[in-house]
Structures are given as structure tokens and as C-alpha cells.
Design a protein around this motif. Sequence first.
Motif, PDB file in Angstrom:
ATOM      1  N   ILE A 105     -21.944  46.666 -14.071  1.00 30.69           N
ATOM      2  CA  ILE A 105     -20.803  47.032 -15.200  1.00 30.69           C
ATOM      3  C   ILE A 105     -19.433  46.919 -14.418  1.00 30.69           C
ATOM      4  N   ASN A 106     -19.488  47.545 -13.231  1.00 29.57           N
ATOM      5  CA  ASN A 106     -18.303  47.610 -12.531  1.00 29.57           C
ATOM      6  C   ASN A 106     -17.853  46.014 -12.022  1.00 29.57           C
ATOM      7  N   VAL A 107     -18.725  45.184 -11.657  1.00 25.81           N
ATOM      8  CA  VAL A 107     -18.367  43.934 -11.479  1.00 25.81           C
ATOM      9  C   VAL A 107     -17.967  43.104 -12.412  1.00 25.81           C
ATOM     10  N   TYR A 108     -18.717  43.431 -13.634  1.00 28.53           N
ATOM     11  CA  TYR A 108     -18.470  42.755 -14.856  1.00 28.53           C
ATOM     12  C   TYR A 108     -16.948  43.204 -15.646  1.00 28.53           C
ATOM     13  N   LEU A 109     -16.716  44.424 -15.304  1.00 27.48           N
ATOM     14  CA  LEU A 109     -15.256  44.550 -16.079  1.00 27.48           C
ATOM     15  C   LEU A 109     -14.082  43.956 -15.139  1.00 27.48           C
ATOM     16  N   TYR A 110     -14.557  43.916 -13.772  1.00 29.73           N
ATOM     17  CA  TYR A 110     -13.399  43.445 -12.933  1.00 29.73           C
ATOM     18  C   TYR A 110     -13.258  42.031 -13.051  1.00 29.73           C
ATOM     19  N   LYS A 149     -17.257  31.854 -18.477  1.00 21.90           N
ATOM     20  CA  LYS A 149     -16.840  32.228 -17.177  1.00 21.90           C
ATOM     21  C   LYS A 149     -17.770  32.895 -16.407  1.00 21.90           C
ATOM     22  N   LYS A 150     -17.392  33.235 -15.242  1.00 21.55           N
ATOM     23  CA  LYS A 150     -18.494  34.141 -14.469  1.00 21.55           C
ATOM     24  C   LYS A 150     -19.299  35.220 -15.090  1.00 21.55           C
ATOM     25  N   HIS A 151     -18.310  35.783 -15.822  1.00 20.63           N
ATOM     26  CA  HIS A 151     -18.949  37.046 -16.469  1.00 20.63           C
ATOM     27  C   HIS A 151     -19.907  36.873 -17.434  1.00 20.63           C
ATOM     28  N   ASP A 152     -20.121  35.782 -17.921  1.00 23.28           N
ATOM     29  CA  ASP A 152     -21.447  35.563 -18.653  1.00 23.28           C
ATOM     30  C   ASP A 152     -22.610  35.640 -18.013  1.00 23.28           C
ATOM     31  N   ALA A 153     -22.614  35.775 -16.558  1.00 24.63           N
ATOM     32  CA  ALA A 153     -23.698  36.167 -15.844  1.00 24.63           C
ATOM     33  C   ALA A 153     -24.376  37.501 -16.107  1.00 24.63           C
ATOM     34  N   PHE A 154     -23.400  38.581 -16.350  1.00 21.14           N
ATOM     35  CA  PHE A 154     -23.585  39.862 -16.811  1.00 21.14           C
ATOM     36  C   PHE A 154     -24.644  39.844 -18.097  1.00 21.14           C
ATOM     37  N   PHE A 155     -24.076  39.112 -19.045  1.00 20.93           N
ATOM     38  CA  PHE A 155     -24.790  38.974 -20.339  1.00 20.93           C
ATOM     39  C   PHE A 155     -26.382  38.142 -19.871  1.00 20.93           C
ATOM     40  N   ARG A 156     -26.552  37.277 -18.993  1.00 20.71           N
ATOM     41  CA  ARG A 156     -27.708  36.758 -18.717  1.00 20.71           C
ATOM     42  C   ARG A 156     -28.566  37.818 -18.187  1.00 20.71           C
ATOM     43  N   TRP A 157     -27.999  38.461 -16.977  1.00 18.69           N
ATOM     44  CA  TRP A 157     -28.722  39.489 -16.259  1.00 18.69           C
ATOM     45  C   TRP A 157     -29.408  40.474 -17.270  1.00 18.69           C
ATOM     46  N   LEU A 158     -28.250  41.043 -18.280  1.00 17.23           N
ATOM     47  CA  LEU A 158     -28.849  42.097 -19.152  1.00 17.23           C
ATOM     48  C   LEU A 158     -30.034  41.639 -19.938  1.00 17.23           C
ATOM     49  N   PHE A 159     -29.739  40.468 -20.797  1.00 14.88           N
ATOM     50  CA  PHE A 159     -30.662  40.177 -21.803  1.00 14.88           C
ATOM     51  C   PHE A 159     -31.816  39.101 -21.489  1.00 14.88           C
ATOM     52  N   SER A 160     -31.829  38.666 -19.918  1.00 14.41           N
ATOM     53  CA  SER A 160     -33.032  38.098 -19.711  1.00 14.41           C
ATOM     54  C   SER A 160     -34.412  38.704 -19.742  1.00 14.41           C
ATOM     55  N   ARG A 161     -34.229  40.080 -19.888  1.00 12.99           N
ATOM     56  CA  ARG A 161     -35.361  40.876 -20.363  1.00 12.99           C
ATOM     57  C   ARG A 161     -35.977  40.886 -21.761  1.00 12.99           C
ATOM     58  N   THR A 162     -36.895  40.465 -22.010  1.00  7.10           N
ATOM     59  CA  THR A 162     -37.226  40.456 -23.487  1.00  7.10           C
ATOM     60  C   THR A 162     -37.042  41.630 -24.298  1.00  7.10           C
ATOM     61  N   GLU A 163     -37.468  42.867 -23.562  1.00  7.73           N
ATOM     62  CA  GLU A 163     -37.366  43.983 -24.373  1.00  7.73           C
ATOM     63  C   GLU A 163     -35.866  44.436 -24.735  1.00  7.73           C
ATOM     64  N   ARG A 164     -34.926  44.244 -23.892  1.00  5.46           N
ATOM     65  CA  ARG A 164     -33.578  44.323 -24.351  1.00  5.46           C
ATOM     66  C   ARG A 164     -32.880  43.276 -25.246  1.00  5.46           C
ATOM     67  N   THR A 165     -33.611  42.098 -25.229  1.00  6.59           N
ATOM     68  CA  THR A 165     -33.094  41.011 -26.350  1.00  6.59           C
ATOM     69  C   THR A 165     -33.507  41.768 -27.588  1.00  6.59           C
ATOM     70  N   ARG A 166     -34.701  42.162 -27.736  1.00 11.08           N
ATOM     71  CA  ARG A 166     -35.276  42.420 -29.044  1.00 11.08           C
ATOM     72  C   ARG A 166     -34.457  43.821 -29.555  1.00 11.08           C
ATOM     73  N   ILE A 167     -34.043  44.475 -28.684  1.00 11.81           N
ATOM     74  CA  ILE A 167     -33.268  45.722 -28.948  1.00 11.81           C
ATOM     75  C   ILE A 167     -31.849  45.096 -29.537  1.00 11.81           C
ATOM     76  N   LEU A 168     -31.426  44.297 -28.569  1.00 16.57           N
ATOM     77  CA  LEU A 168     -30.006  43.754 -29.004  1.00 16.57           C
ATOM     78  C   LEU A 168     -30.120  43.133 -30.579  1.00 16.57           C
ATOM     79  N   LEU A 169     -31.226  42.332 -30.667  1.00 17.27           N
ATOM     80  CA  LEU A 169     -31.089  41.544 -32.123  1.00 17.27           C
ATOM     81  C   LEU A 169     -31.144  42.506 -33.133  1.00 17.27           C
TER      82      LEU A 169
END
Length: 305
Positions: free
Chosen positions: A215-220, A3-23
Amino acid sequence: MNKKHDAFFRWLFSRTERTRILLELAARHDAELRLFLETVNLDTLERIPDSYSEVEDTGEADLAFRVNVSTGAPVLVGILLEHKSGRDGDVLNQISRYVRSVMKNLDEKRVYDGLPTMAVIFYNGRENWNPLRYVEEGYPEYWRGSVLPFRCTFVNMANIPDEACFACEDVYTAMGIVSMKYAFDKEKLLDVMPKFVKSLSKMAPEEVSCLLEKINVYLYEYIGKDIFKELDMAFVSIGQKYGFESAGDYFRKQIADAREETREEERAKADAEKREIAKGLRDDGVPMEIIVRRTGFTESEIRSF
């Protein structure tokens, strides 16, 4: 189907420093992921550029990375992040196709150009689901661990503790995780979101506005219009709820301040011109009561010019 809201996940974790923290956060409660992270050097994490662009927002995977192994040898392995918000019986086939098409070693000297890959499925759906639970069912022990052509682990984002998010050094990652964890739980969202106020207060207003708007758009997109309307009424606006002005408000204020400064300069200029007029009338012998009436200055002010 993604679904389109996967774009939020991609936007958030396309930055390697955030991916590292997530992992690293997810590995605290996932033994398979923890063992994998011990074999790689996350300081060398590199996103495969535009790894999902060929299929846009409805692609077969979300984000792909390459990373060096921890031994120091120039050997790469792949990391694939897949986000799911509901059951998807084809997810492992999707990942397999994506590993074959994207995870390539570009070094021509290698005798095999494929990259051994760890796929991490991040799930934040309502239902209790794990596609790995039965993947090796019925196979003899000899084949355990060899059924899939890649390593894979499943992370239910509900298992990432709120406390770890509150203590997280990156507010983008922390608020993103919490938003996904509680996308179906309005009351919990309203309870945990204000706890990020201190972290948000350290950020530039335009950054805060961007994050909260995402976050607003994602939740919507995620929780549906009816629930979102309730959230929106409770928040009034996400920025107002947390005491932050939006980027629009921020820049409008800057413009208003600039205009007020210009008006003050214009008023000072007009006042100086009026003083010169009053002084000239006085020096020309015009009666004081006429000068007072025409300029608005008091008699004592006129005499002081």
C-alpha cells in the motif's frame, strides 16, 4: 496509458478469492454486475495464467478469468478486470483487442472458440468519467446491447461503501479498495486506515508488513511525491502508525532474541567453569581471600561449591 501502480491492482486481485469478494462488493451498487453474477458460479472462478505477461505492466488489460455458468452445464464465460485511474478514450478498444486475443475456449469440440465476456472497468480517478455513457448514443433500439462485442460495466470504486470494506472478511481486499478510493484524499486515508487495526492484529507480522508495504509503494506511485511526503510524515511509518513492527523489525527481533539466548548459555558455561576453578583452588589450599579476589565469588559461595 497504464501506469506502474496498476501492478498493485494486479497483485491484489490475481487471487481468485479476492476477485470474488471485489465483484460481490461492487455488485451491491451495480445492477449490471449483479445480474451477471447471477448467471455464473463464482466457486469455479479461475484466472487465465499469465494473462497479461505478454505486455507486462503496460498491457492492454489487467486480469482475465474463466468461470462456469450457474446452470451446471460445462459452459464457460470470461471475466475481464480493467483498472483505470484516469480518463482513457481508448479503453473499450483495448478491452476488445484483449477479449479477442485471450478469451478463448480451449475445448476443440466447440463450434466457436470465443468466450462471451463481461468486462468490468474499475475506476478510481479524480474526474467524473464513464466511457460507457455514450457508447450506444445514436444507435436504433434494435442495436442496443450489441454495439460492443462483449458485456461491459463501469464501477467507480468511490461507490463501494467504507462500511462494507470494514466488515469485509478479507483485509487485503478491504484495505486495497480503501487505498484506491482515497488515494487522492490524504485526510480521508488517515481517517479510515486505523479502522483496520483489529483485522490486522489477527494476521502474522510478516503478512501485515507485506500488505502495508504494498500500500505504501502504491500510494507513493499514485499520489505524487509531495503529497506522499505529507502522508509519510503523518504515518511516521505505516507499520509504526498502526502499532505493528515491520517484517525487518520482526526478524531482527528474532535474531536478537536468539543472540541473547546464546549469550545466556555462554554466561552460564563461563560461570560453571569459574565455579570449578574456585573449587579447585579451595581444595588445593589456596587462601580464601585470594580465591575471592580472583574469581569474584563471596567466601560463602566458595565454601558451598
